[in-house]
Design an enzyme around this catalytic site. Structure first.
Site, PDB file in Angstrom:
ATOM      1  N   TYR C 101       0.839  -1.190   0.000  1.00 36.29           N
ATOM      2  CA  TYR C 101       0.000   0.000   0.000  1.00 36.29           C
ATOM      3  C   TYR C 101       0.873   1.238   0.000  1.00 36.29           C
ATOM      4  O   TYR C 101       1.833   1.336   0.767  1.00 36.29           O
ATOM      5  CB  TYR C 101      -0.890   0.018   1.245  1.00 36.29           C
ATOM      6  N   GLU C 189      -3.533   7.441  -3.929  1.00 35.39           N
ATOM      7  CA  GLU C 189      -3.313   6.137  -3.300  1.00 35.39           C
ATOM      8  C   GLU C 189      -3.082   5.080  -4.364  1.00 35.39           C
ATOM      9  O   GLU C 189      -3.757   5.072  -5.391  1.00 35.39           O
ATOM     10  CB  GLU C 189      -4.574   5.821  -2.495  1.00 35.39           C
TER      11      GLU C 189
END
Lengths: 378, 295, 378, 295
Positions: C101, C189
């Protein structure tokens, strides 16, 4: 690396700065054709890496295309401070109300870019700095923030009273700063920044120097490099990764380190000689570098003696000695060579040189006075 | 005593696995410098083989190196494109003193890096400098250890080999040095003449100072005024580039006469006007210092 | 403004981040054609402004073009958390070794962008933050310097041990930061950032939210706006410069100021009712705004009562009262309206309203309890 | 006493010739705020006509305004694209306290502007805030002067009209205020709850505090801990947005519940856990404060 005016203007246009159109001509015929294209009066401007073009007759106003051709014919090929003019810029003549100066450069003291602006433009800013320093407004730009809007306003406010002109100039300040940073410049200058009777702000001359250290990541600017005007030897030296500057004397100097190279030149002068060049062969003195250095020095017919001054710190002087011996085997040199080598492994180095028949010294003063003596005797 | 580096220096070599970094890491270790770590991203966990069977641990990053070894000083041998970043990394890791040897660092990169180091209270020497040496204690950079000797003279210079020339004359004349500092020839350097003069002032062992300048800028002029106002020690000065033509960069990026500013004559006048004795030739530096120390 | 995955990926590609190719289909046939074009297995992904697409069945792997068409047929038109899917992204399926992530957002505490990265990717990062906070590495970026190379390295080093992967991820960090800043994002993101068996780092999902305040200077990003999935009333409200959010209750609320609007909704709930919406008419309550607000509220068939709560500070409440009277003349409203007006010129305002036949109050508690009573009675 | 502004405030209005700037400049002058200058580039030398025949000189730039008038505070009504620049201009001119009213300022612009102001030691309130008022002394911003009264309560709030609501109840209940501060609803604000609490702590006249928060972020939670650890005064809290759905921005850019973080319930719990009395309805704020002041 200095850019030509037309190259600097391309960069400025790309940043949004109002720059009048222009075309580069390499022949009088082209110059005439471009002048015809623009219509009206044009200016014919020598494109050469040197100041004082105007005084040298390298900038001329032409009322007709024919006149543009005549000016171009006179300017192309002209010699300005030792540099030959190969290109002229043809640009429409502008009506000028006022002339201001706007420049940004890297300032040593503040370790940051610094703006200098003055309402007294169109002349040498150094002259203004000398005669009327209060006419120059300076501003250090914090590189962490860039040029802030109120700072751009403050600069513009030094040039004009009219709010409309201030607004235009404020915008130009920001655009110039962006051009400066994005080009990796060490200096970017608009002189003059004019106002027209119609109330327009325009940059009609442009000067940009690029930080050589930035060029590796800016191939599009490296492509601007124009060596056609500079001495061939300097081009060759740059290609060989040597720092070389041609001077007017007869003692060819080959030194490791820039400071020592300058000190060597100074000592030549001190002993009554004249250095033929500045040449720094740098830290690692490989045989190949020594060969290239010797080729460049000997290509100058004025050179009457070649002076090596090498202080071996990390560099082993025996390596350099071997390089000199190897190099001189492959190049036909008809002037005397005197060599001073000291530092790491100097005994070995002096041995090598003496065996190869060179005059070798360990004192800088001795070798330089000897070189000057040889030059003056020749 | 000495300035900036001494026996308490705990050094990290940034770029220790490179050609220059590995060579000079060994040279510094041989001289006696306490090299405690090396950094090369991607080579963390490996070991650098120094002289005499000694080894130095390699880390991926400065924060790891500092955390593991308590390093307080670093020296940078990374390529120009990464040098400013290496300065900032060192400052961010809490290093007090960063010596940037790398030549050819973009000037605007350094403007940011210097600001960053200032923000964190880190002193930067260089870039494009030969480093410094406190004879008998430590050397950081590329200055040759064999030409120096301990003694009473502090030396500060913008040049590399010209510094060797001056130090060589001092040492062969039997005059040793507290610290010899090469501040570098770039336009934007982290430590200037004045910073070194101030440090020498606070060093009780320094009894005289040699200041070797060159054309370009006004640092020498400002240093001269500083000398007059703040120093009681004798100072001998030398300026290289009396025959340099204006507008041409003499090797060093900072060694350029702009218009009428930054000439050797201007600097030599400033020296003389502020009580600094000016050597006309490098060999005179040692002569003047000897006289000063005896006087 | 939230972007679709395919839009975010376009921005990421522009910044140099390695993102696999993809094409957007609006029909099952297009989906089949794109799958055939890519060859091999593809993923069919619902493009909708909502999290949890996967759980809702909006992301499907297709082994053949025919299967891609079938998945697209099922996904297009699907309702995910109240939003209708109008587009699917067709993208080649990737072999995945690891999932990490990487995100950057604006952090309130440090007043700066903040990176969050974790080797535990492909899942909800909030979940990781909750269950295993040590698995997340955070870094604040000083906006004066941007993301520095050693910081990017430090982040990448939290994800991988292999130097090659670290180097790729370090580069992605810098690219993501640039994308974030250049797009005027409040959040960007990559989840997951994968590694392939071949040692490649790739971004296979992308999420970007743009700071609405940046849109005025980024028309190319404003053009990404896709209102097709959102309630029509919210689109209308935005066009009318009103802040409106549709909720599930029956008390239509019209308030000046966001804080007071929330507090009004809360009070509706406190008195046993359910707000039908959040609506802030802002500081200057022109009649036109009141008209638009009433139109939007009354378009919701669930609304059983309309509640005005206006605290006039700088705003004159008599202006608002006049606006309400004028507005209701032109719109046919068949539910009761209760109004609370207080502050500047309230006596005058209450007079105007009473003359026009409205129930007017000066206490917030009174008017809200009255509104709830009317709604529950209806 | 009061916090941040009082009778010594010398205010510049940045954007004084705009629609909002001119309106509120007059309102502030009517309230008694000492408005000493206005700034609008290009309108320097003109004069702003205030109420009662009073006038204010207009300058082109903040440095001129500060130099000519000794201003120490500024308030910003310029459009969003220029607001962050106006904050930096004010900080650069030496202003101590900048109140940024403008709504819709790009968040990354403010990240830079806040850093700049921190570098210069300038306090920023806002942006996207209603400003503040010290009843009977000065008001800066857009808070309505008629609903406040001098007294012992310090009030700090993220909201505008909700603040009016709370102040209104206090004033009509006969409870006055030292200062009412609207800190604004943006994600990046210059002055937070804690900053105001610390200032109220140092103000001997403030005997109780009202803190009005809303959903989004964790400022209220941190403020609650600060209250427990540092304050001896009674504090009453209110949180707007108990019924707000997650993931939707409730008007204010900062008022958004991200996942499970920033909910009203979480904040109300933090208040209660740290000894802050929680008002369930706005009207209860005044009731709880009255009880606290009597207790």
């Amino acid at each position: 690396m200095d850019l030509h005016e037309y190259q600097a203007k391309e960069i400025f246009r790309g940043a949004g700065i109002p720059v009048p159109p222009g075309k580069v001509a390499t022949t009088p015929e082209e110059a005439e054709a471009f002048a015809r294209e623009f219509g009206g009066m044009v200016v014919v401007k020598a494109q050469v890496h040197s100041g004082g073009r105007g005084k040298a007759g390298g900038v001329k106003l032409a009322k007709t295309p024919e006149e543009a051709r005549e000016h171009a014919a006179r300017i192309l090929g002209m010699d300005i401070k030792g540099l030959t003019v190969h290109k002229v810029l043809i640009t429409p003549a502008e009506d000028i109300d006022t002339e201001a100066y706007v420049g940004v450069l890297v300032d040593r003291n503040s370790q940051a870019p610094m703006f200098m602006v003055s309402a007294e433009g169109g002349v040498d800013i150094e002259e203004v700095a000398h005669t009327n320093p209060d006419a120059i407004r300076k501003l250090t730009v914090d590189p962490r923030y860039g040029l802030l809007p109120h700072q751009a306003y403050w600069l513009a406010n030094a040039l004009y009273d009219d709010p409309g002109l201030i607004r235009q100039a404020q915008k130009v300040m920001g655009q110039l700063y962006n051009a400066f940073v994005n080009a990796g410049a060490s200096m970017a200058e608009i002189n003059p920044l004019i106002t027209t009777p119609g109330g327009q702000v325009k940059a009609i001359d442009a000067k940009v120097s690029i930080d050589d250290n930035e060029l590796f990541r800016r191939p599009e600017i490296e492509a601007y490099r124009d060596t056609s005007g500079e001495p061939e030897a300097e081009t060759e030296a740059r290609d060989a990764d040597l720092t070389f500057i041609k001077l007017d004397g007869d003692v060819g100097c080959c030194v490791n380190g820039a400071g020592l190279a300058m000190a060597t030149m100074d000592l030549v002068k001190y002993y009554g000689g004249e250095p033929a060049n500045f040449l720094d062969i740098g830290g690692s003195s490989s045989p190949e570098k020594v060969v290239n250095a010797l080729k460049i020095i000997t290509a100058d017919p004025a050179v009457k003696v070649i002076l090596f001054n090498i202080f071996g710190g990390i560099t082993r002087t025996d390596d350099v000695a071997n390089g000199i011996v190897e190099a001189t085997r492959n190049i036909d040199i008809d002037v005397p060579i005197v060599i001073r080598l000291t530092g790491t492994n100097e005994e070995l180095a002096l041995e090598i040189l003496k065996n190869a028949g060179f005059e070798a010294y360990t004192s800088m003063d001795e070798v330089v006075s000897k070189a000057v003596e040889l030059a003056n005797r020749a | 005593m000495s300035i900036f580096i001494d026996e308490n220096t705990r050094l990290v070599v940034q770029g220790i696995t490179g050609r220059d970094g590995s060579f000079h890491a060994r040279q510094m270790m041989e001289y006696g410098t306490n090299v405690v770590a090396g950094v090369t991203p991607g080579k963390g966990g490996q070991t650098f083989e120094g002289p005499d069977g000694r080894t130095v641990p390699i880390f991926n990053a400065m924060d790891e190196a500092v955390a593991s070894t308590g390093a307080n000083t670093s020296v940078i041998y990374v390529p120009p494109a990464f040098a400013a970043g290496a300065v900032m990394e060192a400052a961010d890791a809490g290093i007090d003193f960063v010596v940037a040897i790398t030549e050819g660092v973009p000037v605007l990169d350094m403007a940011r890096a210097h600001a960053f180091a200032r923000d964190r209270g880190t002193r930067v020497l260089g870039p494009n400098c030969p480093g410094l040496i406190s004879p008998g204690k430590a050397k950081v950079g590329i200055l040759p250890g064999q030409i120096v000797a301990p003694g009473p003279v502090g030396l500060v210079s913008r040049s590399g080999t010209l510094t060797y020339e001056a130090v060589y004359h001092l040492t062969t004349a039997g005059i040793g040095q507290t610290t010899c500092v090469g501040i570098g020839g770039d336009p934007l350097i982290g430590t200037k003449f004045i910073d070194c003069l101030a440090a020498f002032k606070d060093d009780p062992d320094t009894k005289a100072i040699v200041m070797i300048g060159e054309i370009g800028g006004t640092d020498e002029q400002e240093a001269a005024e500083y000398v007059k106002e703040n120093l009681d020690l004798p100072v001998v000065g030398f300026i290289a580039g009396q025959t340099a033509p204006p507008g041409r960069r003499m090797g060093h990026a900072g060694a350029i006469i702009s218009g009428s500013a930054g000439t050797a004559a201007e600097k030599m006048e400033a020296f003389e006007a502020n009580g600094i004795q000016v050597a006309k030739r490098p060999v005179e530096i040692a002569e003047l210092i000897r006289a000063a120390l005896q006087g």
